[in-house]
Scaffold this active site. Structure first.
Site, PDB file in Angstrom:
ATOM      1  N   ARG A  64       0.826  -1.219   0.000  1.00  0.00           N
ATOM      2  CA  ARG A  64       0.000   0.000   0.000  1.00  0.00           C
ATOM      3  C   ARG A  64       0.855   1.262   0.000  1.00  0.00           C
ATOM      4  O   ARG A  64       0.479   2.275   0.586  1.00  0.00           O
ATOM      5  CB  ARG A  64      -0.977   0.004   1.173  1.00  0.00           C
ATOM      6  CG  ARG A  64      -2.058  -1.062   1.039  1.00  0.00           C
ATOM      7  CD  ARG A  64      -3.103  -0.941   2.137  1.00  0.00           C
ATOM      8  NE  ARG A  64      -4.036  -2.065   2.087  1.00  0.00           N
ATOM      9  CZ  ARG A  64      -4.731  -2.521   3.116  1.00  0.00           C
ATOM     10  NH1 ARG A  64      -4.605  -1.942   4.294  1.00  0.00           N
ATOM     11  NH2 ARG A  64      -5.550  -3.543   2.982  1.00  0.00           N
ATOM     12  N   ARG A 112      -3.485   6.346   0.411  1.00  0.00           N
ATOM     13  CA  ARG A 112      -4.094   7.528   1.008  1.00  0.00           C
ATOM     14  C   ARG A 112      -3.175   8.354   1.891  1.00  0.00           C
ATOM     15  O   ARG A 112      -3.493   9.472   2.238  1.00  0.00           O
ATOM     16  CB  ARG A 112      -5.325   7.102   1.827  1.00  0.00           C
ATOM     17  CG  ARG A 112      -6.483   6.641   0.973  1.00  0.00           C
ATOM     18  CD  ARG A 112      -7.589   6.029   1.808  1.00  0.00           C
ATOM     19  NE  ARG A 112      -7.204   4.705   2.301  1.00  0.00           N
ATOM     20  CZ  ARG A 112      -7.961   3.991   3.132  1.00  0.00           C
ATOM     21  NH1 ARG A 112      -9.101   4.473   3.583  1.00  0.00           N
ATOM     22  NH2 ARG A 112      -7.560   2.795   3.526  1.00  0.00           N
ATOM     23  N   ARG A 163      -7.676  11.154  -6.000  1.00  0.00           N
ATOM     24  CA  ARG A 163      -8.858  10.422  -5.556  1.00  0.00           C
ATOM     25  C   ARG A 163     -10.122  11.242  -5.736  1.00  0.00           C
ATOM     26  O   ARG A 163     -11.218  10.687  -5.955  1.00  0.00           O
ATOM     27  CB  ARG A 163      -8.695  10.030  -4.082  1.00  0.00           C
ATOM     28  CG  ARG A 163      -9.814   9.189  -3.529  1.00  0.00           C
ATOM     29  CD  ARG A 163      -9.562   8.815  -2.087  1.00  0.00           C
ATOM     30  NE  ARG A 163      -9.406   9.982  -1.236  1.00  0.00           N
ATOM     31  CZ  ARG A 163      -9.143   9.931   0.066  1.00  0.00           C
ATOM     32  NH1 ARG A 163      -8.984   8.753   0.647  1.00  0.00           N
ATOM     33  NH2 ARG A 163      -9.019  11.032   0.774  1.00  0.00           N
ATOM     34  N   ASP A 223      -6.678  -3.733  -7.608  1.00  0.00           N
ATOM     35  CA  ASP A 223      -7.326  -4.296  -6.427  1.00  0.00           C
ATOM     36  C   ASP A 223      -7.562  -5.784  -6.651  1.00  0.00           C
ATOM     37  O   ASP A 223      -7.752  -6.230  -7.790  1.00  0.00           O
ATOM     38  CB  ASP A 223      -8.667  -3.597  -6.158  1.00  0.00           C
ATOM     39  CG  ASP A 223      -9.218  -3.941  -4.784  1.00  0.00           C
ATOM     40  OD1 ASP A 223      -8.805  -3.300  -3.798  1.00  0.00           O
ATOM     41  OD2 ASP A 223     -10.049  -4.867  -4.696  1.00  0.00           O
ATOM     42  N   TYR A 265     -14.645 -12.534  -0.143  1.00  0.00           N
ATOM     43  CA  TYR A 265     -15.432 -11.356  -0.508  1.00  0.00           C
ATOM     44  C   TYR A 265     -16.579 -11.725  -1.446  1.00  0.00           C
ATOM     45  O   TYR A 265     -17.683 -11.159  -1.350  1.00  0.00           O
ATOM     46  CB  TYR A 265     -14.531 -10.300  -1.152  1.00  0.00           C
ATOM     47  CG  TYR A 265     -13.557  -9.687  -0.187  1.00  0.00           C
ATOM     48  CD1 TYR A 265     -13.934  -8.625   0.641  1.00  0.00           C
ATOM     49  CD2 TYR A 265     -12.262 -10.174  -0.080  1.00  0.00           C
ATOM     50  CE1 TYR A 265     -13.044  -8.064   1.539  1.00  0.00           C
ATOM     51  CE2 TYR A 265     -11.354  -9.617   0.814  1.00  0.00           C
ATOM     52  CZ  TYR A 265     -11.755  -8.565   1.624  1.00  0.00           C
ATOM     53  OH  TYR A 265     -10.865  -8.016   2.522  1.00  0.00           O
TER      54      TYR A 265
END
Length: 353
Positions: free
Chosen positions: A26, A30, A39, A75, A161
């Site tokens: 990562r 962010r 973003r 992702d 998921y």
């Protein structure tokens, strides 16, 4: 030493490099103000599927910090989305999918869609490979020193998921279904194993020099299920990649696996194994072949805190692995609130010998 001489590729090939190459899970995210600015311009899937944006986001931490690896911005749920499963990322909730809980649900998905749906991802990789192998520096990174990493979610983690329909701490619906309807769950894992191997091979053709298999929820399984739904699919994926693209290194990440990480490292055939924050890297290394590269495993919260505590622990992990192939990384991803200067300090600390 590989022909390219890239530090990360050399380490993944089993060479003990000092200081070790470093990149962070990562690292494009962010915590970077330049990422937050981008973003605001598009939703998450659009960012993943727009080569201009995905290329820029992948390169942001390389320009700023000069990591040895640039991992594709994408992702793990792009695969089920490409197969036709509905997917939406909702602020404050994370991914939301229409659950797949039966053979009938699974039959509505189409693996044949994946190659076409992921063309923008492959275009991003082509662009990135041209940049990382180009003659110009990428910010503070020297030309020809950055390795391009592709990735996918491992079948069990992606299945979590797909079945649950959202994130979870326990994925109890998924695990329960693996027991109550093993025919369906085995079929789902088999479908994902084939599709994952194919997608990673496509990434390699497009320019990825190494690939990583993220099994973020592997540690939820007991040993028997771990062998069935984590180790066996990883073995098959590794075998397919090795047959089609011999010499391309594969990093496996069986997060939270505990002692089962040793079995994973011995049996899957991966070139490198990433370890999570809770793993005692030196103790696990003693139980594995000296040729298996280990990756990790500083606590991301240490980087959030920064300071001498972070530097001391980073040096301890680095120094404990001296003499064997090691890639310095975190035990999980960079925390969004992490000050960028802490990441810069970490990279400098690893390289300061």
């Amino acid at each position: 030493m590989t022909e390219t001489g890239k530090p990360l590729l050399r380490a993944l090939a089993g060479e003990a490099i000092w200081p070790p190459p470093v990149w962070l899970m990562r690292q494009a995210g962010r915590f970077l103000p330049e990422f937050r600015a981008l973003r605001e311009k598009a939703d998450f899937i659009t960012r993943c599927m727009t080569p201009d944006m995905a290329t820029e986001i992948t390169l942001q931490p390389i320009r700023r910090f000069g990591m040895d690896g640039a991992i594709l911005f994408s992702d793990i749920l792009i695969l089920p989305w490409a197969m036709g499963q509905s997917l939406e990322f909702i602020h404050g909730r994370g991914p939301v999918l229409e659950p797949v809980r039966s053979l009938r649900d699974l039959e509505r998905l189409d693996v044949g869609r994946v190659k076409g749906a992921t063309r923008p991802v492959m275009e991003t990789l082509r662009r990135l490979r041209g940049i990382v192998d180009g003659p110009e520096p990428i910010g503070v990174a020297r030309p020809g020193q950055v390795t391009l990493i592709g990735f996918a979610g491992a079948p069990f983690t992606v299945a979590c998921y797909m079945v649950e329909g959202h994130g979870s701490r326990e994925f109890d619906v998924t695990r329960g279904l693996a027991y109550s309807d093993p025919e369906f769950f085995d079929c789902l894992i088999d479908t994902l194993t084939t599709a994952t191997a194919d997608m990673l091979c496509d990434q390699i053709v497009a320019g990825a020099e190494a690939v990583m298999l993220f099994d973020s929820w592997a540690g939820l399984l007991p040993p028997s299920q771990f062998r069935r739904h984590v180790i066996a699919p990883a073995q098959r994926i590794v075998r397919i990649i090795n047959e089609r693209h011999p010499g391309v290194p594969i990093i496996g990440f069986p997060r939270l696996a505990g002692i089962m990480a040793v079995e994973y490292g011995r049996q899957t055939g991966v070139n490198a194994m990433a370890l999570d924050t809770g793993a005692d890297m030196k103790a696990i290394a003693a139980q594995l072949p000296s040729t298996l590269t280990l990756q990790g495993n500083l606590d991301p919260l240490r980087v959030l805190a920064g300071g001498e505590g972070m530097r001391a622990e980073a040096r301890a992990i680095r120094d404990a692995m001296k003499g064997r192939p090691h890639v310095f990384n975190l035990g999980h991803g960079v925390v969004p609130a992490t000050p960028p200067e802490h990441v810069g300090d970490l990279i400098s600390t690893i390289r300061d010998i």
